[in-house]
Motif scaffolding. Structure first.
Motif, mmCIF file in Angstrom:
data_model
loop_
_atom_site.group_PDB
_atom_site.id
_atom_site.type_symbol
_atom_site.label_atom_id
_atom_site.label_comp_id
_atom_site.label_asym_id
_atom_site.label_seq_id
_atom_site.Cartn_x
_atom_site.Cartn_y
_atom_site.Cartn_z
ATOM 1 N N TYR A 30 31.422 49.740 53.452
ATOM 2 C CA TYR A 30 32.072 49.474 52.167
ATOM 3 C C TYR A 30 33.203 48.476 52.369
ATOM 4 O O TYR A 30 33.761 48.347 53.458
ATOM 5 N N ARG A 31 33.565 47.812 51.295
ATOM 6 C CA ARG A 31 34.723 46.924 51.284
ATOM 7 C C ARG A 31 35.644 47.388 50.161
ATOM 8 O O ARG A 31 35.194 47.619 49.033
ATOM 9 N N ALA A 32 36.920 47.511 50.482
ATOM 10 C CA ALA A 32 37.907 47.918 49.477
ATOM 11 C C ALA A 32 38.189 46.763 48.528
ATOM 12 O O ALA A 32 37.990 45.596 48.862
ATOM 13 N N ALA A 33 38.658 47.098 47.347
ATOM 14 C CA ALA A 33 39.092 46.074 46.389
ATOM 15 C C ALA A 33 40.229 45.278 47.012
ATOM 16 O O ALA A 33 41.006 45.815 47.808
ATOM 17 N N PRO A 34 40.353 44.008 46.670
ATOM 18 C CA PRO A 34 41.476 43.228 47.195
ATOM 19 C C PRO A 34 42.797 43.896 46.808
ATOM 20 O O PRO A 34 42.925 44.438 45.705
ATOM 21 N N PRO A 35 43.780 43.884 47.701
ATOM 22 C CA PRO A 35 45.055 44.565 47.418
ATOM 23 C C PRO A 35 45.719 44.112 46.118
ATOM 24 O O PRO A 35 46.335 44.920 45.424
ATOM 25 N N PRO A 38 44.086 57.721 48.548
ATOM 26 C CA PRO A 38 44.943 56.563 48.817
ATOM 27 C C PRO A 38 44.995 56.201 50.303
ATOM 28 O O PRO A 38 45.030 55.031 50.669
ATOM 29 N N GLU A 39 44.979 57.220 51.152
ATOM 30 C CA GLU A 39 45.016 56.987 52.586
ATOM 31 C C GLU A 39 43.741 56.284 53.068
ATOM 32 O O GLU A 39 43.796 55.408 53.937
ATOM 33 N N ILE A 40 42.609 56.653 52.486
ATOM 34 C CA ILE A 40 41.344 55.999 52.840
ATOM 35 C C ILE A 40 41.387 54.532 52.432
ATOM 36 O O ILE A 40 41.030 53.649 53.218
ATOM 37 N N LEU A 41 41.827 54.255 51.216
ATOM 38 C CA LEU A 41 41.926 52.861 50.763
ATOM 39 C C LEU A 41 42.853 52.055 51.671
ATOM 40 O O LEU A 41 42.540 50.924 52.047
ATOM 41 N N ALA A 42 43.983 52.631 52.039
ATOM 42 C CA ALA A 42 44.929 51.931 52.903
ATOM 43 C C ALA A 42 44.343 51.699 54.290
ATOM 44 O O ALA A 42 44.544 50.642 54.885
ATOM 45 N N ALA A 43 43.584 52.662 54.796
ATOM 46 C CA ALA A 43 43.002 52.547 56.139
ATOM 47 C C ALA A 43 41.874 51.527 56.194
ATOM 48 O O ALA A 43 41.582 50.989 57.261
ATOM 49 N N MET A 44 41.256 51.242 55.065
ATOM 50 C CA MET A 44 40.132 50.313 55.055
ATOM 51 C C MET A 44 40.561 48.888 55.352
ATOM 52 O O MET A 44 39.825 48.140 55.984
ATOM 53 N N GLY A 45 41.728 48.501 54.892
ATOM 54 C CA GLY A 45 42.162 47.125 55.102
ATOM 55 C C GLY A 45 41.281 46.156 54.335
ATOM 56 O O GLY A 45 40.626 46.509 53.364
ATOM 57 N N GLU A 92 31.937 55.031 43.196
ATOM 58 C CA GLU A 92 31.617 55.378 41.814
ATOM 59 C C GLU A 92 32.746 54.978 40.874
ATOM 60 O O GLU A 92 32.508 54.641 39.709
ATOM 61 N N LEU A 93 33.990 55.004 41.373
ATOM 62 C CA LEU A 93 35.135 54.565 40.563
ATOM 63 C C LEU A 93 35.284 53.042 40.533
ATOM 64 O O LEU A 93 36.049 52.511 39.740
ATOM 65 N N GLY A 94 34.567 52.361 41.406
ATOM 66 C CA GLY A 94 34.650 50.907 41.472
ATOM 67 C C GLY A 94 35.796 50.407 42.343
ATOM 68 O O GLY A 94 36.107 49.226 42.325
ATOM 69 N N LEU A 95 36.427 51.305 43.117
ATOM 70 C CA LEU A 95 37.551 50.905 43.953
ATOM 71 C C LEU A 95 37.112 50.378 45.314
ATOM 72 O O LEU A 95 37.889 49.724 46.002
ATOM 73 N N VAL A 96 35.904 50.700 45.720
ATOM 74 C CA VAL A 96 35.279 50.097 46.895
ATOM 75 C C VAL A 96 33.856 49.717 46.503
ATOM 76 O O VAL A 96 33.303 50.261 45.537
ATOM 77 N N VAL A 97 33.293 48.763 47.233
ATOM 78 C CA VAL A 97 31.907 48.355 46.951
ATOM 79 C C VAL A 97 31.109 48.382 48.245
ATOM 80 O O VAL A 97 31.618 48.034 49.309
ATOM 81 N N PRO A 98 29.841 48.822 48.158
ATOM 82 C CA PRO A 98 28.983 48.768 49.344
ATOM 83 C C PRO A 98 28.684 47.320 49.699
ATOM 84 O O PRO A 98 28.542 46.479 48.813
ATOM 85 N N VAL A 99 28.631 47.037 50.990
ATOM 86 C CA VAL A 99 28.273 45.674 51.438
ATOM 87 C C VAL A 99 27.018 45.718 52.281
ATOM 88 O O VAL A 99 26.594 46.726 52.732
#
Length: 93
Positions: free
Chosen positions: A6-11, A41-48, A86-93
């Motif tokens: 997955y890729r997180a949304a741009p910060p 939130p911790e997962i999103l932050a850890a993804m970079g 599902e929330l659209g905050l990360v996307v599968p790549v």
């Protein structure tokens, strides 16, 4: 099942505001506000900025929070990544 990447949304696309035990995440792209709890939130932050899978995120969280059981964390992170997608905050790549 393979560990999906997955890729997180741009910060700059997200505004993250902690509010006690809750965290509000405003997605500027969809104009939706999501109310989440830890460990989202911790997962999103850890993804970079790079695409990563649950194993990579779990390893980063384990290092940051001194978690002992990375394998157990990986299963939890994989489930949360699906929810974040599902929330659209990360996307599968």
């Amino acid at each position: 099942m393979a560990d999906r990447t997955y890729r997180a949304a741009p910060p700059d696309a997200l505004r993250v505001e902690p509010l006690g035990d809750l965290t509000l995440i405003f997605d500027r792209r969809s104009t939706q506000t999501h109310i989440v709890v830890s460990p989202m939130p911790e997962i999103l932050a850890a993804m970079g900025a790079d695409g990563c899978n649950a194993a990579a995120v779990a390893a980063r969280l384990a290092a940051a929070f001194d978690l002992g059981d990375v394998d157990g964390a990986q299963a939890l992170v994989a489930e949360r990544l699906v929810e974040l997608a599902e929330l659209g905050l990360v996307v599968p790549v």
